[in-house]
Design an enzyme around this catalytic site. Structure first.
Site, PDB file in Angstrom:
ATOM      1  N   ASP A  40       4.772 -16.396   1.928  1.00  0.00           N
ATOM      2  CA  ASP A  40       5.969 -16.169   2.744  1.00  0.00           C
ATOM      3  C   ASP A  40       6.856 -17.422   2.648  1.00  0.00           C
ATOM      4  O   ASP A  40       7.640 -17.551   1.715  1.00  0.00           O
ATOM      5  CB  ASP A  40       5.507 -15.854   4.170  1.00  0.00           C
ATOM      6  CG  ASP A  40       6.633 -15.472   5.106  1.00  0.00           C
ATOM      7  OD1 ASP A  40       7.733 -15.173   4.622  1.00  0.00           O
ATOM      8  OD2 ASP A  40       6.426 -15.467   6.337  1.00  0.00           O
ATOM      9  N   ASP A  79      -3.231  -8.684   9.052  1.00  0.00           N
ATOM     10  CA  ASP A  79      -3.401  -8.398  10.471  1.00  0.00           C
ATOM     11  C   ASP A  79      -2.137  -8.589  11.292  1.00  0.00           C
ATOM     12  O   ASP A  79      -1.177  -9.221  10.862  1.00  0.00           O
ATOM     13  CB  ASP A  79      -4.473  -9.309  11.064  1.00  0.00           C
ATOM     14  CG  ASP A  79      -3.943 -10.731  11.293  1.00  0.00           C
ATOM     15  OD1 ASP A  79      -3.307 -11.294  10.373  1.00  0.00           O
ATOM     16  OD2 ASP A  79      -4.122 -11.265  12.401  1.00  0.00           O
ATOM     17  N   ARG A 132      -6.479  -4.966  10.044  1.00  0.00           N
ATOM     18  CA  ARG A 132      -6.942  -5.427   8.721  1.00  0.00           C
ATOM     19  C   ARG A 132      -7.639  -4.312   7.956  1.00  0.00           C
ATOM     20  O   ARG A 132      -7.610  -4.263   6.733  1.00  0.00           O
ATOM     21  CB  ARG A 132      -7.930  -6.592   8.871  1.00  0.00           C
ATOM     22  CG  ARG A 132      -7.315  -7.884   9.359  1.00  0.00           C
ATOM     23  CD  ARG A 132      -8.305  -9.021   9.152  1.00  0.00           C
ATOM     24  NE  ARG A 132      -7.995 -10.189   9.961  1.00  0.00           N
ATOM     25  CZ  ARG A 132      -7.103 -11.126   9.628  1.00  0.00           C
ATOM     26  NH1 ARG A 132      -6.428 -11.027   8.514  1.00  0.00           N
ATOM     27  NH2 ARG A 132      -6.892 -12.160  10.414  1.00  0.00           N
ATOM     28  N   PHE A 180       7.441  -7.399   8.331  1.00  0.00           N
ATOM     29  CA  PHE A 180       6.079  -7.787   8.664  1.00  0.00           C
ATOM     30  C   PHE A 180       5.125  -6.671   8.252  1.00  0.00           C
ATOM     31  O   PHE A 180       5.265  -5.526   8.670  1.00  0.00           O
ATOM     32  CB  PHE A 180       5.952  -8.088  10.157  1.00  0.00           C
ATOM     33  CG  PHE A 180       4.656  -8.760  10.490  1.00  0.00           C
ATOM     34  CD1 PHE A 180       4.495 -10.122  10.311  1.00  0.00           C
ATOM     35  CD2 PHE A 180       3.576  -8.012  10.956  1.00  0.00           C
ATOM     36  CE1 PHE A 180       3.291 -10.739  10.582  1.00  0.00           C
ATOM     37  CE2 PHE A 180       2.351  -8.633  11.231  1.00  0.00           C
ATOM     38  CZ  PHE A 180       2.217  -9.998  11.040  1.00  0.00           C
ATOM     39  N   LEU A 181       4.143  -7.025   7.419  1.00  0.00           N
ATOM     40  CA  LEU A 181       3.238  -6.027   6.853  1.00  0.00           C
ATOM     41  C   LEU A 181       1.837  -6.154   7.439  1.00  0.00           C
ATOM     42  O   LEU A 181       1.381  -7.268   7.738  1.00  0.00           O
ATOM     43  CB  LEU A 181       3.165  -6.208   5.332  1.00  0.00           C
ATOM     44  CG  LEU A 181       4.518  -6.159   4.606  1.00  0.00           C
ATOM     45  CD1 LEU A 181       4.365  -6.522   3.148  1.00  0.00           C
ATOM     46  CD2 LEU A 181       5.154  -4.788   4.748  1.00  0.00           C
ATOM     47  N   ASP A 190      -3.059 -13.512   0.248  1.00  0.00           N
ATOM     48  CA  ASP A 190      -2.553 -12.188   0.640  1.00  0.00           C
ATOM     49  C   ASP A 190      -1.033 -12.120   0.518  1.00  0.00           C
ATOM     50  O   ASP A 190      -0.497 -11.285  -0.196  1.00  0.00           O
ATOM     51  CB  ASP A 190      -3.024 -11.787   2.055  1.00  0.00           C
ATOM     52  CG  ASP A 190      -2.685 -12.828   3.128  1.00  0.00           C
ATOM     53  OD1 ASP A 190      -2.152 -13.912   2.794  1.00  0.00           O
ATOM     54  OD2 ASP A 190      -2.944 -12.558   4.316  1.00  0.00           O
ATOM     55  N   LYS A 209      -8.094 -15.056   6.435  1.00  0.00           N
ATOM     56  CA  LYS A 209      -8.950 -13.899   6.256  1.00  0.00           C
ATOM     57  C   LYS A 209      -8.244 -12.826   5.418  1.00  0.00           C
ATOM     58  O   LYS A 209      -8.884 -11.921   4.896  1.00  0.00           O
ATOM     59  CB  LYS A 209      -9.308 -13.292   7.629  1.00  0.00           C
ATOM     60  CG  LYS A 209     -10.030 -14.223   8.560  1.00  0.00           C
ATOM     61  CD  LYS A 209     -10.228 -13.518   9.914  1.00  0.00           C
ATOM     62  CE  LYS A 209     -10.735 -14.501  10.951  1.00  0.00           C
ATOM     63  NZ  LYS A 209     -10.816 -13.873  12.282  1.00  0.00           N
ATOM     64  N   GLY A 210      -6.935 -12.905   5.345  1.00  0.00           N
ATOM     65  CA  GLY A 210      -6.121 -11.800   4.821  1.00  0.00           C
ATOM     66  C   GLY A 210      -6.439 -11.342   3.417  1.00  0.00           C
ATOM     67  O   GLY A 210      -6.194 -10.192   3.073  1.00  0.00           O
ATOM     68  N   LYS A 247       6.646 -12.493  -0.720  1.00  0.00           N
ATOM     69  CA  LYS A 247       7.725 -12.139   0.218  1.00  0.00           C
ATOM     70  C   LYS A 247       8.782 -13.222   0.144  1.00  0.00           C
ATOM     71  O   LYS A 247       8.559 -14.352   0.547  1.00  0.00           O
ATOM     72  CB  LYS A 247       7.151 -12.002   1.626  1.00  0.00           C
ATOM     73  CG  LYS A 247       8.049 -11.243   2.554  1.00  0.00           C
ATOM     74  CD  LYS A 247       7.326 -10.725   3.775  1.00  0.00           C
ATOM     75  CE  LYS A 247       7.045 -11.789   4.793  1.00  0.00           C
ATOM     76  NZ  LYS A 247       6.473 -11.222   6.029  1.00  0.00           N
TER      77      LYS A 247
HETATM   78  P1  5GP Z   1       3.395 -19.088   4.571  1.00  0.00           P
HETATM   79  O1  5GP Z   1       2.841 -20.467   4.776  1.00  0.00           O
HETATM   80  O2  5GP Z   1       3.628 -18.734   3.123  1.00  0.00           O
HETATM   81  O3  5GP Z   1       4.629 -18.858   5.409  1.00  0.00           O
HETATM   82  O4  5GP Z   1       2.330 -18.170   5.227  1.00  0.00           O
HETATM   83  C1  5GP Z   1       1.568 -17.293   4.574  1.00  0.00           C
HETATM   84  C2  5GP Z   1       0.618 -16.639   5.561  1.00  0.00           C
HETATM   85  O5  5GP Z   1       1.333 -16.102   6.679  1.00  0.00           O
HETATM   86  C3  5GP Z   1      -0.036 -15.473   4.897  1.00  0.00           C
HETATM   87  O6  5GP Z   1      -1.231 -15.890   4.247  1.00  0.00           O
HETATM   88  C4  5GP Z   1      -0.294 -14.556   6.060  1.00  0.00           C
HETATM   89  O7  5GP Z   1      -1.495 -14.901   6.680  1.00  0.00           O
HETATM   90  C5  5GP Z   1       0.853 -14.828   7.010  1.00  0.00           C
HETATM   91  N1  5GP Z   1       1.911 -13.836   6.814  1.00  0.00           N
HETATM   92  C6  5GP Z   1       3.119 -14.007   6.260  1.00  0.00           C
HETATM   93  N2  5GP Z   1       3.819 -12.867   6.217  1.00  0.00           N
HETATM   94  C7  5GP Z   1       3.024 -11.916   6.762  1.00  0.00           C
HETATM   95  C8  5GP Z   1       3.169 -10.506   6.990  1.00  0.00           C
HETATM   96  O8  5GP Z   1       4.168  -9.838   6.682  1.00  0.00           O
HETATM   97  N3  5GP Z   1       2.098  -9.877   7.581  1.00  0.00           N
HETATM   98  C9  5GP Z   1       0.956 -10.536   7.933  1.00  0.00           C
HETATM   99  N4  5GP Z   1       0.006  -9.804   8.507  1.00  0.00           N
HETATM  100  N5  5GP Z   1       0.788 -11.859   7.722  1.00  0.00           N
HETATM  101  C10 5GP Z   1       1.809 -12.535   7.144  1.00  0.00           C
END
Ligand code: 5GP
Length: 173
Positions: free
Chosen positions: A101, A157, A163, A150-151, A98, A40-41, A129
């Protein structure tokens, strides 16, 4: 109430989106483009980005994935919760995310989209990130880069809350 520290203002978010929108528009002038938002982000980001693009024809769809299990170091633990509805065969696709990570979600989603036979799949993220990156993933368009933390806010969210905040905040967990 957790501690929230402002990181990026509303104006700054829009300025960065404008810069990326100009780059995407320049790269796709006179062509068709499919934007695929990751729920949803990315819903605010996709809405603001799409309205600033000057590409001739744009289609919009959404995907949703979620990870499960204790082992979060593998894309095998990611499941698709919502698939796209439109036909992307032969199309230029940009996944609108969004936050990238670890990169595992994106790797999973790109592999999934490739099965539909698009011409290409690029990536546009609001936030790149860097600290926990595990999967090698090429991010073509980045609005902002952060090292860690963490944002929340502007679509992001914590347990489905925050959100709706118009700015992006760092949250002390
Ligand atoms: P990845 O598979 O790249 O580790 O995960 C990405 C997803 O993790 C993002 O789409 C998001 O939903 C969540 N995520 C990663 N870092 C953050 C953060 O700092 N804040 C939030 N709210 N969600 C995050």
């Amino acid at each position: 109430m957790p501690e929230l520290t402002p990181v990026i203002t509303q104006d700054e978010i829009q300025r960065r989106i404008s810069t990326v929108a100009q780059a995407i528009s320049a790269d796709h002038q006179g062509r068709e483009l499919v934007l695929i938002g990751v729920l949803k982000g990315a819903f605010f980001f996709l809405a603001d980005l799409a309205r600033q693009l000057t590409v001739e024809k744009i289609k919009i769809d959404f995907l949703q994935a979620s990870s499960y299990g204790a082992d979060t170091s593998s894309s095998e633990n990611i499941v698709l919760k919502k698939d796209i509805d439109i036909d992307i065969r032969g199309q230029e696709v940009i996944v609108v995310e969004d936050i990238v990570d670890t990169g595992l979600t994106l790797t999973y989603l790109i592999d999934h989209l490739q099965e539909f036979g698009p011409k290409c799949v690029k990536v546009c993220t609001l936030i790149d990130k860097k600290e926990r990156r595990q999967a090698k993933v090429k991010v073509d368009y980045v609005c902002m880069t952060v090292e860690k933390g963490f944002l929340v806010g502007y679509g992001l969210d914590f347990a489905e809350n925050y959100r709706n905040l118009p700015e992006i905040y760092h949250m002390q967990l």
